[in-house]
Design a protein around this motif. Sequence first.
Motif, PDB file in Angstrom:
ATOM      1  N   MET A  89      -9.972   7.037 -14.671  1.00  0.00           N
ATOM      2  CA  MET A  89     -10.798   6.528 -13.585  1.00  0.00           C
ATOM      3  C   MET A  89     -12.155   7.217 -13.485  1.00  0.00           C
ATOM      4  O   MET A  89     -13.049   6.719 -12.786  1.00  0.00           O
ATOM      5  N   THR A  90     -12.337   8.357 -14.159  1.00  0.00           N
ATOM      6  CA  THR A  90     -13.609   9.072 -14.099  1.00  0.00           C
ATOM      7  C   THR A  90     -14.366   9.071 -15.422  1.00  0.00           C
ATOM      8  O   THR A  90     -15.499   9.537 -15.470  1.00  0.00           O
ATOM      9  N   LEU A  91     -13.771   8.574 -16.499  1.00  0.00           N
ATOM     10  CA  LEU A  91     -14.443   8.553 -17.794  1.00  0.00           C
ATOM     11  C   LEU A  91     -15.459   7.417 -17.861  1.00  0.00           C
ATOM     12  O   LEU A  91     -15.235   6.341 -17.300  1.00  0.00           O
ATOM     13  N   PRO A  92     -16.575   7.623 -18.554  1.00  0.00           N
ATOM     14  CA  PRO A  92     -17.501   6.505 -18.788  1.00  0.00           C
ATOM     15  C   PRO A  92     -16.819   5.404 -19.594  1.00  0.00           C
ATOM     16  O   PRO A  92     -15.914   5.666 -20.382  1.00  0.00           O
ATOM     17  N   LEU A  93     -17.240   4.194 -19.404  1.00  0.00           N
ATOM     18  CA  LEU A  93     -16.726   2.983 -20.032  1.00  0.00           C
ATOM     19  C   LEU A  93     -15.370   2.590 -19.491  1.00  0.00           C
ATOM     20  O   LEU A  93     -15.145   1.438 -19.147  1.00  0.00           O
ATOM     21  N   PHE A  94     -14.416   3.541 -19.381  1.00  0.00           N
ATOM     22  CA  PHE A  94     -13.089   3.213 -18.880  1.00  0.00           C
ATOM     23  C   PHE A  94     -13.075   3.044 -17.362  1.00  0.00           C
ATOM     24  O   PHE A  94     -12.169   2.409 -16.827  1.00  0.00           O
ATOM     25  N   SER A  95     -14.048   3.619 -16.675  1.00  0.00           N
ATOM     26  CA  SER A  95     -14.033   3.595 -15.213  1.00  0.00           C
ATOM     27  C   SER A  95     -14.860   2.467 -14.616  1.00  0.00           C
ATOM     28  O   SER A  95     -14.936   2.369 -13.387  1.00  0.00           O
ATOM     29  N   ILE A  96     -15.489   1.624 -15.449  1.00  0.00           N
ATOM     30  CA  ILE A  96     -16.341   0.567 -14.904  1.00  0.00           C
ATOM     31  C   ILE A  96     -15.477  -0.484 -14.215  1.00  0.00           C
ATOM     32  O   ILE A  96     -14.287  -0.647 -14.514  1.00  0.00           O
TER      33      ILE A  96
END
Length: 265
Positions: A24-31
């Motif tokens: 939920m806080t990683l770039p790309l995965f959290s969008i």
Amino acid sequence: MLDRILINAPVFLLIAVRCFALIMTLPLFSIRNVSRLSKVAFTAYIAYIIFPHVDFSMYAPYIARDGAISLQYIMLLVGEGLIGILTGFYVTLIFAAFSSAGQFFAFQMGFSASEVYDALSQVENPLMGQFFNLVAMLIFLQSDWAIMLFTRALLSSFDSLNALTLVMQRDKMIQFLLGGLTKLFADAFIISLPIMGTLLLISVTMGILSKAAPQMNLMSEGFPIMILTSFFIISVLFPQICDFFVHSFQSGFSALERLFVIVGG
């Protein structure tokens, strides 16, 4: 394997909470374009892979054997979620350096007014910042850094860092995150320095020419020159910029792994 997960459901939930907080806080995965159901399914898949390799023996005294949920277990869940958030926040800092580099010279290029919503960083970002952020994301996925993050780095965090050690070693965690912020601005400055220096020289030259020949309309000619010069420098230095992106990922993950070793003793 499923029977073992059902028997040790509280332990599996601890692993899933950390994985879900990381995703939920990683770039790309959290969008927001990625559905919540997909994130939950990916969390369950990662937790299923990591579960056989994690030793949660030190958590055994805090997990009720009768299946009841205690206050201590709830605090463990909160701690695992916090570890996942901190790990994802540090990876976000690495990507923020590339986006900040584009913001540094976007004003000199004349692109500062072209800020639009960036779906990857989820903030208002100039076009050059979005471009560098997109290139960094492609390098991140192409170089298998995402696989290393969800396998070796995440598994290493379970071996050395847990909610109990997070409380005892919080000073080291704070120093590490502050060092990550320092590295963010240093990397962004290194990436943007050639372009910023060249545009500064062009601005000084235009200022001298405007004083020498006031009848020249350098304002209308200056912005196209700066834009073309900036794109020319980026195209020439693009291989070196990509190499620097790879080096930044490598040094960032190495620092994160060293933190897990230091905190875990």
